[in-house]
Design an enzyme around this catalytic site. Sequence first.
Site, mmCIF file in Angstrom:
data_model
loop_
_atom_site.group_PDB
_atom_site.id
_atom_site.type_symbol
_atom_site.label_atom_id
_atom_site.label_comp_id
_atom_site.label_asym_id
_atom_site.label_seq_id
_atom_site.Cartn_x
_atom_site.Cartn_y
_atom_site.Cartn_z
ATOM 1 C CE1 TYR A 196 -15.559 7.215 7.691
ATOM 2 C CE2 TYR A 196 -13.359 7.218 6.743
ATOM 3 C CZ TYR A 196 -14.181 7.210 7.844
ATOM 4 O OH TYR A 196 -13.642 7.225 9.083
ATOM 5 C CE LYS A 250 -5.384 7.819 12.236
ATOM 6 N NZ LYS A 250 -6.504 8.407 12.975
#
Length: 435
Positions: free
Chosen positions: A21, A285
Amino acid sequence: MSLDTPADLLAYDRAHVWHPYTSPTLPAPVRLVTGAAGVRLRLESPDEPSTEVIDAMSSWWAAIHGYRVPELDAALAAQTRDMAHVMFGGLTHAPAVRLVERLVAMTPAPLQHAFLADSGSVAVEVALKMVLQHQRGQGRPERTRLLTVLGGYHGDTLGCMSTCDPVGGMHTMFTGTLPRQVFAERPPAQGADAAMVETWADGVRTVAASHAHELAGIIVEPLLQGAGGMHAYDARCLQVLREVADEHGLVLVFDEIATGFGRTGELFVSGGTARVTPDILCLGKALTGGYLTLAAVLTTPDVAEGIAASESGVLMHGPTFMGNPLACAVALASLDLLEARDWRADVARINAGLRAGLEPLRERPGVADVRTLGAVGVVQLDHPVDVAKATDAALEEGVWLRPFRDLVYTMPPYACGDDDVAAITRAIGRAVEVA
Ligand SMILES: *Cc1c(COP(=O)(O)O)cnc(C)c1O
């Protein structure tokens, strides 16, 4: 070109290396990590001596046991002596079979078939395909849309993005490219009164009924919306979603990529105290203890049979690195460790520390809300966080934080001691002060 010093590395990084990002031309600053052990990262900078800081983020919620964990290192080394990787098409191996056996045993009984994907986003894509193919197998090819709730996050690839919050996921930028999903309101917060839950439930029932002819499934992060806003919500909402799914023949998907493996205080939300079992469960994760990228999608014989009845007869997915043996071996070792250590006690202890340290921040100016759930602590501000300032302030306190939007939060490794947790809450306090 020499890339020997921290200054060289950071300069080249800034010019050429993309980070999550970030802008390629005006990248936000990054820090150089040269090692990690226990719950600490070693940071190196060009002009200062190296420092060790507590990783309050568990490397984006994955490193539940911390770093350089002897058991995990050993499992990885042992697996390299057999093989690092082989294709999964037409071949299989013990690490994958054993891992699936473990996952099937530890998740709710109806979940019997597992697809090993290579990241969380891919797992969600696979889940979406399972939903659509299952509906085709049922003779309902017109059922192509997913029902979800506002404020969710399910990954960054296009299919996943279509199910993320439309504003947070910047859907306007991808209009015409993203599948258009159906959104219900965000579920009311943890502790909401029964009337609020009922109002929300009515809204969901209405949306589901009006779109039932085109809906294939429902996807949500159960109990805790993570990257969409660290929003913990009422468990009764999950029962409502199960009822709505059953009423309209929808496949219920729980994305437990963030909540799985103890983070909320339950091993999984699925089959936990909310007593709701999904038809498809996505895990990722923390699956490998944060060592390697691996995810899993589990489903029921019923959904599997639907897929088998679709025109191709097969699930149309098969990543190159599917079932990677190194990742499976380290995942098995991580699950062993989770069972061997008393993770329930660790998560409860961390929760108590987070509560004690964060609750007083509620009174601070600029703080809108403080919430904790399991080993998750969140301070929500009434304004966007100045990430650079907040990060620097936390580092001065010896803690690595990565705030986003209006949130300063922690998801620490379960291996954190009480002193570590206290340091984290102090650092959050400092970050809140300057942010
Ligand atoms: C992180 C996350 C994903 C995406 O996983 P990646 O491994 O980053 O692709 C999907 N769903 C949830 C709930 C997540 O927290």
